[in-house]
Design a protein around this motif. Structure first.
Motif, PDB file in Angstrom:
ATOM      1  N   ARG A 409       6.597  -5.207  12.365  1.00  0.00           N
ATOM      2  CA  ARG A 409       7.520  -5.361  13.494  1.00  0.00           C
ATOM      3  C   ARG A 409       7.460  -4.149  14.427  1.00  0.00           C
ATOM      4  O   ARG A 409       7.527  -4.293  15.649  1.00  0.00           O
ATOM      5  CB  ARG A 409       8.945  -5.581  12.978  1.00  0.00           C
ATOM      6  N   ARG A 410       7.350  -2.968  13.833  1.00  0.00           N
ATOM      7  CA  ARG A 410       7.258  -1.776  14.677  1.00  0.00           C
ATOM      8  C   ARG A 410       5.975  -1.762  15.507  1.00  0.00           C
ATOM      9  O   ARG A 410       5.966  -1.335  16.660  1.00  0.00           O
ATOM     10  CB  ARG A 410       7.320  -0.514  13.810  1.00  0.00           C
ATOM     11  N   ILE A 411       4.898  -2.255  14.920  1.00  0.00           N
ATOM     12  CA  ILE A 411       3.592  -2.193  15.591  1.00  0.00           C
ATOM     13  C   ILE A 411       3.379  -3.368  16.535  1.00  0.00           C
ATOM     14  O   ILE A 411       2.897  -3.199  17.662  1.00  0.00           O
ATOM     15  CB  ILE A 411       2.463  -2.156  14.532  1.00  0.00           C
ATOM     16  N   LYS A 412       3.754  -4.577  16.102  1.00  0.00           N
ATOM     17  CA  LYS A 412       3.416  -5.794  16.831  1.00  0.00           C
ATOM     18  C   LYS A 412       4.560  -6.379  17.654  1.00  0.00           C
ATOM     19  O   LYS A 412       4.323  -7.196  18.542  1.00  0.00           O
ATOM     20  CB  LYS A 412       2.932  -6.873  15.844  1.00  0.00           C
ATOM     21  N   GLY A 413       5.804  -6.013  17.322  1.00  0.00           N
ATOM     22  CA  GLY A 413       6.922  -6.572  18.058  1.00  0.00           C
ATOM     23  C   GLY A 413       7.876  -7.332  17.163  1.00  0.00           C
ATOM     24  O   GLY A 413       7.561  -7.659  16.009  1.00  0.00           O
ATOM     25  N   PRO A 414       9.074  -7.661  17.679  1.00  0.00           N
ATOM     26  CA  PRO A 414      10.132  -8.257  16.843  1.00  0.00           C
ATOM     27  C   PRO A 414       9.828  -9.665  16.345  1.00  0.00           C
ATOM     28  O   PRO A 414      10.477 -10.126  15.404  1.00  0.00           O
ATOM     29  CB  PRO A 414      11.345  -8.250  17.783  1.00  0.00           C
ATOM     30  N   ASP A 415       8.884 -10.384  16.988  1.00  0.00           N
ATOM     31  CA  ASP A 415       8.585 -11.750  16.554  1.00  0.00           C
ATOM     32  C   ASP A 415       7.456 -11.806  15.538  1.00  0.00           C
ATOM     33  O   ASP A 415       6.959 -12.891  15.204  1.00  0.00           O
ATOM     34  CB  ASP A 415       8.241 -12.630  17.753  1.00  0.00           C
ATOM     35  N   ARG A 416       7.047 -10.685  15.043  1.00  0.00           N
ATOM     36  CA  ARG A 416       5.997 -10.621  14.024  1.00  0.00           C
ATOM     37  C   ARG A 416       6.569  -9.925  12.786  1.00  0.00           C
ATOM     38  O   ARG A 416       7.502  -9.139  12.890  1.00  0.00           O
ATOM     39  CB  ARG A 416       4.782  -9.842  14.561  1.00  0.00           C
ATOM     40  N   PRO A 417       6.065 -10.215  11.587  1.00  0.00           N
ATOM     41  CA  PRO A 417       4.910 -11.067  11.308  1.00  0.00           C
ATOM     42  C   PRO A 417       5.276 -12.544  11.252  1.00  0.00           C
ATOM     43  O   PRO A 417       6.445 -12.894  11.060  1.00  0.00           O
ATOM     44  CB  PRO A 417       4.461 -10.572   9.923  1.00  0.00           C
ATOM     45  N   VAL A 418       4.266 -13.385  11.395  1.00  0.00           N
ATOM     46  CA  VAL A 418       4.455 -14.821  11.215  1.00  0.00           C
ATOM     47  C   VAL A 418       4.630 -15.139   9.728  1.00  0.00           C
ATOM     48  O   VAL A 418       5.452 -15.955   9.348  1.00  0.00           O
ATOM     49  CB  VAL A 418       3.249 -15.589  11.800  1.00  0.00           C
ATOM     50  N   ASN A 419       3.850 -14.473   8.883  1.00  0.00           N
ATOM     51  CA  ASN A 419       3.902 -14.677   7.433  1.00  0.00           C
ATOM     52  C   ASN A 419       4.458 -13.417   6.767  1.00  0.00           C
ATOM     53  O   ASN A 419       4.151 -12.297   7.177  1.00  0.00           O
ATOM     54  CB  ASN A 419       2.504 -14.965   6.882  1.00  0.00           C
ATOM     55  N   THR A 420       5.240 -13.589   5.718  1.00  0.00           N
ATOM     56  CA  THR A 420       5.815 -12.449   5.010  1.00  0.00           C
ATOM     57  C   THR A 420       4.724 -11.668   4.295  1.00  0.00           C
ATOM     58  O   THR A 420       3.623 -12.174   4.060  1.00  0.00           O
ATOM     59  CB  THR A 420       6.842 -12.913   3.976  1.00  0.00           C
ATOM     60  N   VAL A 421       5.035 -10.434   3.922  1.00  0.00           N
ATOM     61  CA  VAL A 421       4.038  -9.607   3.255  1.00  0.00           C
ATOM     62  C   VAL A 421       3.645 -10.205   1.907  1.00  0.00           C
ATOM     63  O   VAL A 421       2.497 -10.062   1.465  1.00  0.00           O
ATOM     64  CB  VAL A 421       4.553  -8.162   3.089  1.00  0.00           C
ATOM     65  N   ARG A 422       4.563 -10.879   1.252  1.00  0.00           N
ATOM     66  CA  ARG A 422       4.233 -11.526  -0.022  1.00  0.00           C
ATOM     67  C   ARG A 422       3.157 -12.583   0.187  1.00  0.00           C
ATOM     68  O   ARG A 422       2.177 -12.650  -0.570  1.00  0.00           O
ATOM     69  CB  ARG A 422       5.487 -12.151  -0.642  1.00  0.00           C
ATOM     70  N   ASP A 423       3.316 -13.405   1.234  1.00  0.00           N
ATOM     71  CA  ASP A 423       2.327 -14.445   1.516  1.00  0.00           C
ATOM     72  C   ASP A 423       1.010 -13.841   1.984  1.00  0.00           C
ATOM     73  O   ASP A 423      -0.076 -14.296   1.603  1.00  0.00           O
ATOM     74  CB  ASP A 423       2.858 -15.418   2.570  1.00  0.00           C
ATOM     75  N   ARG A 424       1.094 -12.810   2.839  1.00  0.00           N
ATOM     76  CA  ARG A 424      -0.130 -12.187   3.334  1.00  0.00           C
ATOM     77  C   ARG A 424      -0.933 -11.554   2.207  1.00  0.00           C
ATOM     78  O   ARG A 424      -2.161 -11.674   2.145  1.00  0.00           O
ATOM     79  CB  ARG A 424       0.211 -11.150   4.421  1.00  0.00           C
ATOM     80  N   ALA A 425      -0.244 -10.891   1.288  1.00  0.00           N
ATOM     81  CA  ALA A 425      -0.931 -10.270   0.150  1.00  0.00           C
ATOM     82  C   ALA A 425      -1.543 -11.326  -0.753  1.00  0.00           C
ATOM     83  O   ALA A 425      -2.652 -11.157  -1.277  1.00  0.00           O
ATOM     84  CB  ALA A 425       0.044  -9.396  -0.635  1.00  0.00           C
ATOM     85  N   ALA A 426      -0.836 -12.427  -0.949  1.00  0.00           N
ATOM     86  CA  ALA A 426      -1.335 -13.491  -1.822  1.00  0.00           C
ATOM     87  C   ALA A 426      -2.608 -14.111  -1.269  1.00  0.00           C
ATOM     88  O   ALA A 426      -3.574 -14.368  -2.000  1.00  0.00           O
ATOM     89  CB  ALA A 426      -0.264 -14.566  -2.016  1.00  0.00           C
ATOM     90  N   VAL A 427      -2.621 -14.368   0.038  1.00  0.00           N
ATOM     91  CA  VAL A 427      -3.797 -14.966   0.665  1.00  0.00           C
ATOM     92  C   VAL A 427      -4.994 -14.025   0.567  1.00  0.00           C
ATOM     93  O   VAL A 427      -6.116 -14.442   0.247  1.00  0.00           O
ATOM     94  CB  VAL A 427      -3.497 -15.325   2.131  1.00  0.00           C
ATOM     95  N   LEU A 428      -4.782 -12.743   0.833  1.00  0.00           N
ATOM     96  CA  LEU A 428      -5.875 -11.775   0.734  1.00  0.00           C
ATOM     97  C   LEU A 428      -6.410 -11.687  -0.688  1.00  0.00           C
ATOM     98  O   LEU A 428      -7.622 -11.639  -0.917  1.00  0.00           O
ATOM     99  CB  LEU A 428      -5.393 -10.399   1.199  1.00  0.00           C
ATOM    100  N   ALA A 429      -5.510 -11.651  -1.659  1.00  0.00           N
ATOM    101  CA  ALA A 429      -5.936 -11.524  -3.050  1.00  0.00           C
ATOM    102  C   ALA A 429      -6.730 -12.732  -3.519  1.00  0.00           C
ATOM    103  O   ALA A 429      -7.532 -12.632  -4.458  1.00  0.00           O
ATOM    104  CB  ALA A 429      -4.720 -11.328  -3.957  1.00  0.00           C
ATOM    105  N   ALA A 430      -6.542 -13.878  -2.874  1.00  0.00           N
ATOM    106  CA  ALA A 430      -7.265 -15.084  -3.272  1.00  0.00           C
ATOM    107  C   ALA A 430      -8.712 -15.071  -2.814  1.00  0.00           C
ATOM    108  O   ALA A 430      -9.520 -15.865  -3.299  1.00  0.00           O
ATOM    109  CB  ALA A 430      -6.562 -16.327  -2.714  1.00  0.00           C
TER     110      ALA A 430
END
Length: 509
Positions: A409-430
């Protein structure tokens, strides 16, 4: 079906080319209709104990305690497809014999339709019998007719194929040189090419089917070497580079839009037109546990493509399915539930920093080269996947540090992220190229880099090393800084804008 089409906007919003449990669940419940045409075999496993040699010769004596039967060859591909939720019709020729009847019964018991199996009185069904003592395969003996069928049998196969293809989403052709797919059937298929759905080819001699121009062909290392007329080099990285250099020759030799070369314990290499090479990484298993893994790979890739996923996602899912079956003895099958569970385990995939530091120390003690990268990875797209794949090839272990939600949010703006960090980490780990994922709350991973001291720090995009605040820290302990190529018009922001505009991604897979 256009295998280069991008994902629909709703799927992109759920992680782009990554694999989540929800995406897998929806895919496997879609019930795509798939026809499998090819050489069906009955695999027989005779298992028991061996604690003596026979008197007649220095040969082991196995006291058989268990007999098991499984569809093999093209039939194993069909069974794997059914286990992954597809509605499958088997098109093949079997003999009017006990082996053929057993094979059809085993197919039906596993959810594969046999209404289009041609029974021939002039053919003996092929079987492969293996004798196993403990976990050791001692002997395999093959039986049955492997010659081409006559005109009558070929005509029946073509007739049943036409009927089976009505409303089919995909056709998988499995040519193992066991007799069902003679020249007459191949010629008939070429005549039907314009009417065929997604076409996936698994053949010992893919060049024989070049004129058919399949959408995807899946040769193994030996078959790829035969196509190129030379041996492949040793080592996974050397093989990837070699195949990438010769991608045009492979495309020409197979006539395929995409070539996925399976390399056993070295994973697989995907070559698609002019797109960057994509590699998967396997979990190695003993050779005697790898029977049928190629069939599983083909089945999972077909289900993914028939479901509309990008081809890079399809081969990642295929690799995950193959990894499951190679750790089992016999002719194993991967189920939809098992793959869902596998991707579900990634939902808590991120390691805390202390745990990760211990893991990195173990890798370093083993002499492994550690690569580190970081980013928001909010909506994973093809540019991300290609970049991470290239980063992995710089070393042995790839660590991805993900910005926490408040950092994004600090880097991209208040409307980000679209996906939570839990989901983002899960997708990357897959992704098979990613070994470890961690989360950091700061705007940069400087403190994390000081603690982990990776051998190589990688960033992707239109940076120079001098622009990176992390570069001095990495160089202070002797590490390297690498900037990888930027993929134009594939930034997360661009993808999100297209989603919001209702235009989809427009990305090639």
């Amino acid at each position: 079906m256009d295998i280069s089409a991008g994902m629909p906007p709703d799927e992109v919003g759920r992680g782009g080319e990554g694999i989540t449990p929800e995406l897998a669940r929806g895919l496997f419940r879609a019930g795509s209709r798939v026809v499998v045409l090819g050489d069906a075999i009955l695999d027989v496993w005779l298992s028991g104990r061996c604690d003596r040699l026979c008197r007649e010769a220095p040969a082991p004596v196995v006291d058989v305690r268990q007999r098991s039967y499984a569809p093999g060859g093209a039939a194993n591909t069909a069974v794997n497809l059914a286990a992954l939720g597809a509605r499958v019709s088997m098109v093949t020729a079997v003999g009017d014999d006990a082996t053929g009847r057993r094979l059809c019964a085993e197919l039906r018991n596993r959810g594969v339709g046999t209404d289009h199996v041609a029974v021939s009185g002039g053919r003996a069904t092929v079987s492969k019998r293996r004798i196993v003592a403990g976990d050791q395969l001692l002997l395999r003996f093959d039986d049955g007719d492997t010659g081409d069928g006559d005109d009558v049998e070929a005509a029946r196969l073509v007739e049943t194929l036409r009927a089976a293809l009505a409303d089919a989403d995909a056709l998988v052709v499995c040519d193992y040189a066991n007799g069902a797919l003679g020249p007459r059937v191949a010629e008939a298929l070429r005549g039907l090419r314009s009417e065929l759905p997604l076409l996936v080819l698994d053949a010992h001699d893919p060049g024989r089917w070049r004129a058919l121009r399949p959408d995807l062909v899946t040769p193994n290392a030996a078959e790829a070497a035969e196509l190129l007329g030379t041996d492949l080099p040793d080592g996974g990285d050397a093989r990837v580079e070699f195949l990438d250099r010769h991608r045009d020759r492979l495309a020409e030799a197979t006539g395929a839009a995409a070539v996925a070369v399976t390399l056993d314990r070295d994973g697989a290499v995907l070559l698609t037109g002019s797109q960057p090479v994509h590699r998967t990484w396997a979990r190695p298993a003993p050779e005697n546990y790898t029977s049928g893994a190629g069939d599983t790979f083909v089945a999972a890739a077909t289900v993914a493509l028939a479901g509309g996923l990008p081809i890079t996602t399809a081969v990642e899912l295929a690799q995950a399915a193959a990894d499951i079956v190679v750790h089992r003895p016999g002719t194993a099958v991967c189920t939809a539930a098992e793959l869902e569970q596998r991707f579900g385990t990634y939902s808590s995939a991120a390691l805390d920093h202390d745990h990760l530091a211990g893991v990195v120390a173990e890798h370093r003690a083993a002499g492994r080269r550690v690569v580190f990268t970081n980013g928001c990875f909010d909506v994973l797209h093809r540019g991300h996947v290609a970049y991470l794949n290239e980063a992995k090839r710089l070393g042995d272990v790839l660590i991805v540090a993900v910005n926490a939600d408040e950092s994004v949010r600090r880097i991209k703006g208040p409307d980000r992220p679209v996906n939570t960090v839990r989901d983002r980490a899960a997708v990357l780990a897959a992704l098979s190229c990613v070994d470890h994922v961690t989360v950091f709350t700061e705007d940069t991973p400087v403190e994390l880099l000081r603690g982990l001291r990776p051998d190589i720090y990688v960033k992707g995009g239109d940076y120079t090393p001098e622009m990176l605040t992390e570069a001095p820290v990495v160089r202070s302990y002797g590490g390297q800084v690498r900037v990888l190529g930027y993929v134009p018009d594939h930034s997360t922001s661009a993808v999100i804008e297209r989603i919001r505009a209702g235009a989809g991604t427009g990305e090639p897979a």
